[in-house]
Structures are given as structure tokens and as C-alpha cells.
Design an enzyme around this catalytic site. Structure first.
Site, PDB file in Angstrom:
ATOM      1  CG  HIS A  82     -25.390 -13.029  75.983  1.00 40.91           C
ATOM      2  ND1 HIS A  82     -26.470 -12.474  75.793  1.00 40.91           N
ATOM      3  CD2 HIS A  82     -24.905 -13.037  74.478  1.00 40.91           C
ATOM      4  CE1 HIS A  82     -27.177 -11.719  74.731  1.00 40.91           C
ATOM      5  NE2 HIS A  82     -26.341 -12.030  74.047  1.00 40.91           N
ATOM      6  CB  THR A 126     -34.470 -13.303  70.800  1.00 41.64           C
ATOM      7  OG1 THR A 126     -34.253 -11.937  70.942  1.00 41.64           O
ATOM      8  CG2 THR A 126     -34.360 -13.473  69.782  1.00 41.64           C
TER       9      THR A 126
HETATM   10  C1  BJW Z   1     -42.008 -15.132  74.537  1.00 39.34           C
HETATM   11  C2  BJW Z   1     -42.879 -15.051  75.543  1.00 39.34           C
HETATM   12  C3  BJW Z   1     -43.370 -16.727  75.221  1.00 39.34           C
HETATM   13  C4  BJW Z   1     -41.793 -13.317  76.544  1.00 39.34           C
HETATM   14  N1  BJW Z   1     -43.351 -16.901  74.392  1.00 39.34           N
HETATM   15  N2  BJW Z   1     -41.484 -15.242  72.920  1.00 39.34           N
HETATM   16  C5  BJW Z   1     -24.438  -2.127  67.397  1.00 39.34           C
HETATM   17  C6  BJW Z   1     -25.260  -1.190  67.265  1.00 39.34           C
HETATM   18  C7  BJW Z   1     -25.576  -0.737  68.901  1.00 39.34           C
HETATM   19  C8  BJW Z   1     -25.096  -1.738  69.829  1.00 39.34           C
HETATM   20  C9  BJW Z   1     -24.412  -2.022  69.791  1.00 39.34           C
HETATM   21  C10 BJW Z   1     -23.745  -2.934  68.517  1.00 39.34           C
HETATM   22  N3  BJW Z   1     -23.326  -3.848  68.842  1.00 39.34           N
HETATM   23  C11 BJW Z   1     -23.046  -3.937  69.955  1.00 39.34           C
HETATM   24  C12 BJW Z   1     -23.764  -3.047  70.492  1.00 39.34           C
HETATM   25  C13 BJW Z   1     -23.820  -2.807  72.140  1.00 39.34           C
HETATM   26  C14 BJW Z   1     -24.550  -3.447  72.994  1.00 39.34           C
HETATM   27  C15 BJW Z   1     -26.245  -3.980  72.193  1.00 39.34           C
HETATM   28  O1  BJW Z   1     -26.882  -5.268  71.513  1.00 39.34           O
HETATM   29  N4  BJW Z   1     -27.350  -3.148  72.793  1.00 39.34           N
HETATM   30  C16 BJW Z   1     -28.016  -2.442  72.402  1.00 39.34           C
HETATM   31  C17 BJW Z   1     -29.270  -3.084  73.494  1.00 39.34           C
HETATM   32  C18 BJW Z   1     -28.439  -1.867  71.184  1.00 39.34           C
HETATM   33  N5  BJW Z   1     -24.169  -5.056  72.536  1.00 39.34           N
HETATM   34  C19 BJW Z   1     -22.952  -5.706  73.566  1.00 39.34           C
HETATM   35  O2  BJW Z   1     -22.748  -4.788  74.406  1.00 39.34           O
HETATM   36  C20 BJW Z   1     -22.303  -7.455  73.437  1.00 39.34           C
HETATM   37  N6  BJW Z   1     -21.800  -7.104  72.907  1.00 39.34           N
HETATM   38  C21 BJW Z   1     -20.506  -6.436  72.171  1.00 39.34           C
HETATM   39  O3  BJW Z   1     -21.305  -6.243  70.987  1.00 39.34           O
HETATM   40  O4  BJW Z   1     -19.105  -6.568  72.753  1.00 39.34           O
HETATM   41  C22 BJW Z   1     -18.861  -6.015  70.988  1.00 39.34           C
HETATM   42  C23 BJW Z   1     -18.776  -4.457  71.042  1.00 39.34           C
HETATM   43  C24 BJW Z   1     -19.405  -3.541  72.530  1.00 39.34           C
HETATM   44  C25 BJW Z   1     -19.932  -2.181  72.619  1.00 39.34           C
HETATM   45  C26 BJW Z   1     -19.827  -1.733  71.147  1.00 39.34           C
HETATM   46  C27 BJW Z   1     -19.793  -2.134  70.231  1.00 39.34           C
HETATM   47  C28 BJW Z   1     -19.516  -3.875  69.488  1.00 39.34           C
HETATM   48  C29 BJW Z   1     -22.991  -8.022  74.375  1.00 39.34           C
HETATM   49  C30 BJW Z   1     -24.019  -8.531  74.985  1.00 39.34           C
HETATM   50  C31 BJW Z   1     -24.889  -8.784  76.020  1.00 39.34           C
HETATM   51  C32 BJW Z   1     -25.840  -8.731  76.356  1.00 39.34           C
HETATM   52  N7  BJW Z   1     -26.275  -9.029  77.509  1.00 39.34           N
HETATM   53  C33 BJW Z   1     -27.008  -9.878  78.742  1.00 39.34           C
HETATM   54  C34 BJW Z   1     -27.422 -10.282  79.560  1.00 39.34           C
HETATM   55  C35 BJW Z   1     -26.585 -11.584  79.757  1.00 39.34           C
HETATM   56  C36 BJW Z   1     -26.282 -11.988  81.398  1.00 39.34           C
HETATM   57  C37 BJW Z   1     -27.543 -12.162  82.158  1.00 39.34           C
HETATM   58  O5  BJW Z   1     -28.640 -12.879  82.083  1.00 39.34           O
HETATM   59  O6  BJW Z   1     -27.981 -11.319  83.595  1.00 39.34           O
HETATM   60  O7  BJW Z   1     -27.790 -10.878  77.979  1.00 39.34           O
HETATM   61  S1  BJW Z   1     -28.308  -8.381  79.155  1.00 39.34           S
HETATM   62  C38 BJW Z   1     -29.955  -9.651  77.654  1.00 39.34           C
HETATM   63  O8  BJW Z   1     -30.407  -9.159  76.810  1.00 39.34           O
HETATM   64  C39 BJW Z   1     -29.066 -10.788  77.927  1.00 39.34           C
HETATM   65  C40 BJW Z   1     -30.004 -11.435  76.804  1.00 39.34           C
HETATM   66  O9  BJW Z   1     -30.042 -12.160  76.604  1.00 39.34           O
HETATM   67  C41 BJW Z   1     -30.173 -10.159  75.837  1.00 39.34           C
HETATM   68  C42 BJW Z   1     -31.525 -10.698  75.070  1.00 39.34           C
HETATM   69  O10 BJW Z   1     -33.026 -10.291  75.818  1.00 39.34           O
HETATM   70  P1  BJW Z   1     -34.000 -11.308  74.858  1.00 39.34           P
HETATM   71  O11 BJW Z   1     -33.444 -13.128  75.100  1.00 39.34           O
HETATM   72  O12 BJW Z   1     -34.465 -11.004  73.401  1.00 39.34           O
HETATM   73  O13 BJW Z   1     -34.678 -11.013  76.496  1.00 39.34           O
HETATM   74  P2  BJW Z   1     -36.063  -9.585  76.328  1.00 39.34           P
HETATM   75  O14 BJW Z   1     -36.643  -9.843  77.204  1.00 39.34           O
HETATM   76  O15 BJW Z   1     -35.596  -8.371  75.471  1.00 39.34           O
HETATM   77  O16 BJW Z   1     -36.814 -10.007  75.113  1.00 39.34           O
HETATM   78  C43 BJW Z   1     -38.310 -11.681  75.341  1.00 39.34           C
HETATM   79  C44 BJW Z   1     -38.671 -11.783  73.690  1.00 39.34           C
HETATM   80  O17 BJW Z   1     -39.289 -13.233  73.996  1.00 39.34           O
HETATM   81  C45 BJW Z   1     -39.645 -10.313  73.557  1.00 39.34           C
HETATM   82  O18 BJW Z   1     -39.681 -10.518  72.734  1.00 39.34           O
HETATM   83  C46 BJW Z   1     -41.055 -11.073  74.126  1.00 39.34           C
HETATM   84  O19 BJW Z   1     -41.970 -10.740  73.429  1.00 39.34           O
HETATM   85  C47 BJW Z   1     -41.121 -12.785  74.218  1.00 39.34           C
HETATM   86  N8  BJW Z   1     -41.593 -13.852  75.092  1.00 39.34           N
HETATM   87  N9  BJW Z   1     -43.251 -14.802  76.374  1.00 39.34           N
HETATM   88  C48 BJW Z   1     -42.477 -16.306  73.299  1.00 39.34           C
HETATM   89  N10 BJW Z   1     -43.681 -17.085  76.506  1.00 39.34           N
END
Ligand code: BJW
Ligand code: ZN
Length: 240
Positions: A119, A188
Site C-alpha cells: 500500500h 489485519t
Molecule cells: C491488533 C492489535 C495488536 C489492533 N495486536 N492485532 C473485491 C470486493 C469488494 C471490494 C473490492 C474488491 N477488490 C477491491 C475492492 C475495493 C477495495 C476494498 O477492498 N474495499 C473493501 C473495504 C470492501 N480495495 C481497493 O480499492 C484496493 N485497490 C484495488 O483492489 O484496485 C483494483 C480495484 C479497485 C476497485 C474495485 C475493484 C478492484 C486498494 C486498497 C487500498 C487500501 N488503502 C488503505 C490506505 C493506505 C494509505 C494510508 O495508510 O494512508 O490501506 S485503507 C487502509 O486499510 C490501509 C490499510 O493498509 C488497509 C487495511 O487495514 P488493516 O491494516 O487491516 O487495519 P485495520 O484497522 O482494518 O485492522 C487492524 C487490525 O489489527 C484489527 O483487526 C485489530 O483487531 C488488530 N489489532 N491492535 C494484534 N496490538
């Protein structure tokens, strides 16, 4: 839990090819806010709505204010025992790939080498006009930073919702997922694609897949192991 920890520990010991996927939870104990849940608000804005190309088009100053706030915060933080344990694991494995969704740079700071930041990276900026990518470690880039080469508006070199991931990085991440003996999925929520599906690619390729997270995720039920607790405590125990 003890028995399971010991079983996974043995599996890790015996594995030659290890792939790890991390998310915001691994940096939570360093002080980096996560995206969903409590950390998901910045000045009453849903951070998910700021991490989009539409937000940047509509109000680049607000989006830069958000990223400058994060740069400043993260510049004062450092890696934790979970980041460090992964560096130690990489040293002893013949094949090791770390795929991170995090943009905070803490894996690099800890010393991870074979790292795919799928990302992007908060400390890199990209020109919206000439596409030049530069590294800039200043905690505050100012309200609307400009490209030194062409004067165009800079943006953070991160992947926002609706944007495609870098094709080569994604191919390497898919390869490392399909061809590993064990995959650890750490901190994640597993709701963002395509990152979330990498665990299934690993499973389809015959790997043991293990999740370490504070709480259950939509992928937990498909895991061979799922540990609920803090990454900073569980990951070092698995790898000591
Ligand atoms: C602990 C803890 C501790 C806490 N110990 N654990 C198929 C179906 C439906 C939708 C889509 C699909 N394919 C693509 C999409 C669209 C979209 C998507 O996935 N949407 C969903 C939300 C439904 N994806 C995209 O748009 C991606 N692009 C793409 O696929 O392009 C082609 C395409 C586009 C459109 C349609 C179809 C295809 C791009 C995704 C980019 C994500 N960007 C971000 C921002 C990055 C920049 C920034 O940081 O400023 O990335 S969003 C944000 O979420 C960030 C993260 O990397 C990402 C994931 O989050 P993460 O890391 O999992 O964090 P959290 O907060 O969600 O979870 C933290 C976890 O930690 C929790 O579970 C806690 O319990 C745990 N935790 N403390 C252990 N101490
Ligand atoms: Zn430029």
C-alpha cells in the site's frame, strides 16, 4: 493456547519458506492508530473517507493536513517487539517474504529486508503531474507541497481505495503467498482486498496459515491457527 503456540512454533521451525502479511495492528503497540475501530477517526473525519483519490481531488489541503499529522506522529515512534521478531525470523530462514499493508515504514526501521509495501510508504511522495517519486522524511510537508522538478502538486505515495496496487509488487506478493510452507497473518482486519485474499492463495498452495490478531476477523474460520491477543506479545513467543 499453550499447546497451540507450541504446535505453531514447531511448524515455523520446520518451515523453509515463510511469508508474513501484516496490517495496522502490528504497529498499534508502537502508537500508530489503526484504521477501523477506535483509531478510525481524525478530527471527526472517518479516515477511510480521507484515504481516497476523491477526497484528495475535492480538498487536497485537508488530506495533506491528515498525512502531515500522521508523518509527525510516526516520526516520533519506533518499532516494537513484533516488528523485531520478524527481522530475527528473516535472518534464519532460507526464503522469507514480508508483505505489509502498512505505510508507516516501521518494518524498514526495524531492519526487515525482503519487504513488499503493497500500500506504499508514507515517507515517499509522488508528483501528480510528472509521477516522479521521492523520499522525504520531513515530519511536515506543508499545506500543498510541490514537485521540485516540475512544480506539480505532490501526493503521498500510498494506495488509496479504488486505486490499483503496483502490479509488480502485487505479483511478487501473490507468488510469495502461493509458494510458502507457512503464512503468518498479523494485525489485519482482513477486510481490504486484494491483501485479504493472499491468505487463501497461501492455503490453496498448501501452506499452514496462522492469524495473530486482537480479535477474530472474517478470515479466522479458515485459518489453521488463530491466536487472539497482542502481536507484540504473541509474535515474539512464536519465534523465540
Ligand atoms: C491488533 C492489535 C495488536 C489492533 N495486536 N492485532 C473485491 C470486493 C469488494 C471490494 C473490492 C474488491 N477488490 C477491491 C475492492 C475495493 C477495495 C476494498 O477492498 N474495499 C473493501 C473495504 C470492501 N480495495 C481497493 O480499492 C484496493 N485497490 C484495488 O483492489 O484496485 C483494483 C480495484 C479497485 C476497485 C474495485 C475493484 C478492484 C486498494 C486498497 C487500498 C487500501 N488503502 C488503505 C490506505 C493506505 C494509505 C494510508 O495508510 O494512508 O490501506 S485503507 C487502509 O486499510 C490501509 C490499510 O493498509 C488497509 C487495511 O487495514 P488493516 O491494516 O487491516 O487495519 P485495520 O484497522 O482494518 O485492522 C487492524 C487490525 O489489527 C484489527 O483487526 C485489530 O483487531 C488488530 N489489532 N491492535 C494484534 N496490538
Ligand atoms: Zn513533477
Amino acid at each position: 493456547m499453550e499447546k497451540e503456540i507450541s504446535a505453531l512454533k514447531n511448524a515455523i521451525k520446520g518451515a523453509e519458506r515463510v511469508t508474513v502479511l501484516t496490517g495496522a495492528g502490528i504497529s498499534a503497540e508502537s502508537g500508530v492508530p489503526t484504521f477501523r475501530g477506535e483509531g478510525g477517526l481524525w478530527r471527526n473525519h472517518d479516515v477511510m473517507e480521507l484515504a481516497t483519490p476523491y477526497a484528495f481531488e475535492r480538498d487536497p489541503e485537508l488530506v495533506w493536513e491528515f498525512y502531515n499529522w500522521r508523518r509527525d506522529l510516526i516520526s516520533k515512534l519506533t518499532f516494537n517487539p513484533a516488528h523485531k521478531a520478524l527481522v530475527d525470523l528473516e535472518r534464519i530462514k532460507p526464503s522469507f517474504t514480508l508483505i505489509s499493508q502498512n505505510v508507516d515504514g516501521l518494518h524498514l526501521l526495524a531492519g526487515s529486508k525482503n519487504l513488499l509495501e503493497i500500500h506504499g510508504n508514507l515517507w515517499k511522495v509522488r508528483c501528480t503531474r510528472c509521477n516522479e517519486i521521492t523520499l522525504d522524511l520531513s515530519p511536515d510537508m506543508g499545506p500543498l507541497p510541490k514537485c521540485k522538478t516540475c512544480g506539480g502538486l505532490l501526493r503521498p505515495h500510498v494506495v488509496w481505495f479504488g486505486e490499483s496496487l503496483d502490479g509488480e509488487l502485487l505479483n511478487r506478493a501473490v507468488d510469495a503467498s502461493k509458494n510458502c510452507d507457512i503464512m503468518l497473518v498479523i494485525g489485519t482486519s482482513s477486510v481490504v482486498q486484494p491483501a485479504s485474499s493472499l491468505a487463501f492463495q497461501a492455503k490453496d498452495g498448501g501452506a499452514i496459515v496462522a492469524e495473530i490478531n486482537l480479535e477474530a476477523t472474517p478470515n479466522s474460520q479458515f485459518m489453521d491457527f488463530a491466536f487472539h491477543g497482542k502481536a507484540g506479545e504473541i509474535v515474539p513467543r512464536l519465534l523465540d
